[in-house]
Design a protein around this motif. Structure first.
Motif, short mmCIF file in Angstrom:
data_model
loop_
_atom_site.label_atom_id
_atom_site.label_comp_id
_atom_site.label_asym_id
_atom_site.label_seq_id
_atom_site.Cartn_x
_atom_site.Cartn_y
_atom_site.Cartn_z
N ILE A 143 0.81 -1.22 0.11
CA ILE A 143 -0.03 -0.10 0.02
C ILE A 143 0.97 1.20 0.02
N LEU A 144 2.05 1.27 0.88
CA LEU A 144 2.96 2.30 0.70
C LEU A 144 4.29 1.71 0.56
N SER A 145 5.17 2.67 0.29
CA SER A 145 6.42 2.29 0.06
C SER A 145 7.16 1.30 1.22
N ALA A 146 8.11 0.89 0.93
CA ALA A 146 8.70 -0.05 2.20
C ALA A 146 9.32 1.09 3.03
N ARG A 147 9.88 2.17 2.36
CA ARG A 147 10.48 3.41 3.28
C ARG A 147 9.80 4.11 4.19
N ARG A 148 8.36 4.17 3.61
CA ARG A 148 7.46 4.79 4.46
C ARG A 148 6.99 3.76 5.73
N SER A 149 6.89 2.72 5.34
CA SER A 149 6.32 1.66 6.18
C SER A 149 7.44 1.53 7.45
N LEU A 150 8.92 1.50 7.11
CA LEU A 150 9.79 1.45 7.96
C LEU A 150 9.79 2.79 8.75
N ALA A 151 9.65 4.00 8.28
CA ALA A 151 9.58 5.16 8.78
C ALA A 151 8.53 5.01 9.84
N ALA A 152 7.33 4.45 9.64
CA ALA A 152 6.23 4.18 10.54
C ALA A 152 6.54 3.71 11.84
N VAL A 153 7.19 2.49 11.60
CA VAL A 153 7.82 1.57 12.62
C VAL A 153 8.80 2.44 13.49
N THR A 154 9.58 3.28 12.88
CA THR A 154 10.82 4.12 13.73
C THR A 154 9.71 4.93 14.51
N GLY A 155 8.70 5.55 13.84
CA GLY A 155 7.92 6.59 14.76
C GLY A 155 7.50 5.88 15.83
N LEU A 156 6.67 4.76 15.58
CA LEU A 156 5.93 4.11 16.62
C LEU A 156 6.90 3.90 17.38
N GLY A 157 8.08 3.32 17.14
CA GLY A 157 9.15 3.00 18.27
C GLY A 157 9.50 4.12 19.15
N ILE A 158 9.52 5.17 18.68
CA ILE A 158 9.70 6.42 19.69
C ILE A 158 8.77 6.60 20.47
N THR A 159 7.59 6.66 20.03
CA THR A 159 6.54 6.84 20.96
C THR A 159 6.08 5.51 21.91
N GLN A 160 6.32 4.39 21.56
CA GLN A 160 6.10 3.46 22.22
C GLN A 160 7.08 3.52 23.41
N ILE A 161 8.29 3.60 23.16
CA ILE A 161 9.41 3.69 24.32
C ILE A 161 8.94 4.80 25.17
N THR A 162 8.34 6.11 24.68
CA THR A 162 8.34 7.13 25.48
C THR A 162 7.03 6.80 26.37
N SER A 163 5.84 6.25 25.82
CA SER A 163 4.45 5.97 26.26
C SER A 163 4.73 4.77 27.53
N TYR A 164 5.23 3.89 27.11
CA TYR A 164 5.37 2.82 28.25
C TYR A 164 6.45 3.33 29.21
N GLY A 165 7.48 4.04 28.95
CA GLY A 165 8.25 4.77 30.13
C GLY A 165 7.61 5.78 30.86
N THR A 166 6.64 6.63 30.22
CA THR A 166 6.06 7.88 31.25
C THR A 166 4.91 7.20 31.96
N LEU A 167 4.33 6.17 31.25
CA LEU A 167 3.14 5.53 31.75
C LEU A 167 3.10 4.40 32.69
N PHE A 168 4.26 3.61 32.60
CA PHE A 168 4.31 2.36 33.32
C PHE A 168 5.88 2.24 33.89
N TYR A 169 6.93 1.99 33.35
CA TYR A 169 8.07 1.78 33.94
C TYR A 169 8.68 2.74 34.95
N SER A 170 8.32 4.12 34.99
CA SER A 170 8.94 5.16 35.56
C SER A 170 8.22 4.80 37.19
#
Length: 407
Positions: free
Chosen positions: A2-29
């Motif tokens: 549906i989207l290019s592989a580059r944009r799909s991997l960019a989405a994974v990178t963006g989600l990776g940043i927000t998952q690290i931040t969200s789990y860290g701020t809401l759970f692990y801390s």
């Protein structure tokens, strides 16, 4: 695609940043900041973690709604809303003048979590590219696994300079100025993808189990999946909250912390191996394997005295970390393999709901068993529950086999 592989991997990178931040701020801390909160409010650790368990419970109750809205409006939009809700909840906690206001404010963070954590993030990847989603989910869990590694020391360091209230304000700012823009960008991506998907004929998703289940088996499979993941979640949550105390209770003493640190690397290694060779195994096999590793890990702490305790404890940490790492992957890939991408968000929301509700009570049950009957009985009971999860997934595998053969 549906989207290019580059944009799909960019989405994974963006989600990776927000998952690290969200789990860290809401759970692990929370475990790091809890003593400072308890000292200010004059509350015991038990009451603090009771309020924290309320966040898991409310998250479980809200999960079906977040999944349904992800399917209807796009998972990116849901995550954008979740970022705002998380920022507001953290700010309410920081401004709470008393325990009786702080505790409900803390529980409101649980309303935001289903909108911004793994279940909705997985839905984003499925909506962007259903065929590549299983591998992208593995990438995301690999990145997200760094959340505890980063936020435990970050929270500890921040607490030496700032109050927990100031840290919560900083966390709210991270949600607002880091996660929100990324989720808004993803919302535009998922909106376009959903439009393209809506114009295509419905196709079964082939992933691991052989494709989507026929309609006649979907309801039974969904109930069994929710049950299996709930059993696994009971075992995981029971130990994750009490990991170091349990290792100390079985006789490790000062080595308990050192052994406990092996959990994270084992979790990361399992996800890395799955990323490299996981495509050779079906999602169902990985689900059975990951669930079986959890009770097997507990048994390592129940070995006879002839086996050195430190050896059993090291095996426990490796097996438990491996099972936990793989379990977080199959939570996203197995429902996709069995049900396909249509209605994926709602299906995952229902499974997540039962899993979080069980997670909210399991630490208390395990603590009661630990206090009343000792570590051997407590570990044995949780291991039995974990084995029930294995048997449940075996039943699902047989149901899938019969259904696909019949089709």
């Amino acid at each position: 695609m549906i989207l290019s592989a580059r944009r799909s991997l960019a989405a994974v990178t963006g989600l990776g940043i927000t998952q690290i931040t969200s789990y860290g701020t809401l759970f692990y801390s929370f475990s790091i900041l809890a003593p400072a909160m308890g000292q200010e409010f004059g509350q015991s650790r038990e009451w603090l973690f009771a309020a924290f368990s309320g966040t898991l419970l409310i998250g479980g109750l809200v999960s079906p709604w977040s999944g349904r809205w992800a399917d209807r409006f796009g998972a990116g939009r849901v995550m954008t809303l979740g970022s705002l809700a998380a920022a507001l909840s953290l700010l309410l906690c920081a401004l709470s003048p008393s325990w009786w206001i702080f505790a409900p404010a803390l529980v409101t963070t649980g309303v935001a979590t289903p909108f911004i954590l793994y279940n909705t993030a997985f839905a984003v990847l499925v909506q962007i590219d259903p065929k590549a989603a299983p591998r992208r989910i593995t990438y995301l869990t690999l990145i997200g696994g760094f959340s505890s590694t980063l936020f435990w020391p970050v929270a500890t360091h921040l607490l030496t300079t700032f109050t927990w209230r100031e840290i919560f304000v900083f966390y709210a700012a991270l949600q607002l100025f880091l996660c929100f823009p990324i989720h808004f960008w993803l919302s535009q991506m998922t909106r376009r993808s959903l439009h393209i998907l809506s114009e295509r004929p419905v196709e079964p998703v082939v992933a691991g189990s052989g494709g989507s289940l026929p309609p006649s088996s979907r309801k039974s499979a969904l109930m069994l999946l929710a049950t299996g993941f709930s059993f696994a979640s009971f075992a995981l949550s029971s130990m994750l909250v009490h990991l170091v105390p349990v290792l100390g209770a079985v006789g490790l003493g000062a080595s308990a912390v050192l052994v406990g640190t092996m959990f994270g690397p084992a979790q990361f290694a399992s996800r890395l191996v799955n990323m490299l060779i996981g495509s050779r195994l079906s999602a169902m096999i990985v689900a059975i394997l990951s669930t079986a590793l959890i009770p097997l890990a507990f048994m390592m702490l129940l070995l006879p005295p002839a086996v050195p305790l430190i050896a059993g404890a090291i095996l426990f940490a490796i097996l438990f970390g491996t099972g936990s790492g793989l379990n977080s992957i199959v939570q996203g890939t197995l429902p996709l393999a069995l049900f396909g991408h249509h209605g994926y968000g709602e299906i995952l929301g229902k499974i997540t709901s039962s899993r979080l509700i069980v997670s909210s009570v399991s630490p208390f049950i395990f603590a009661f068993l630990l206090e009343q009957f000792g570590p051997r009985i407590a570990l044995s009971v949780v291991a039995i529950v974990g084995m029930l999860g294995v048997f449940t997934f075996i039943v699902v595998a047989r149901l899938v086999k019969r259904s696909t053969e019949g089709a």
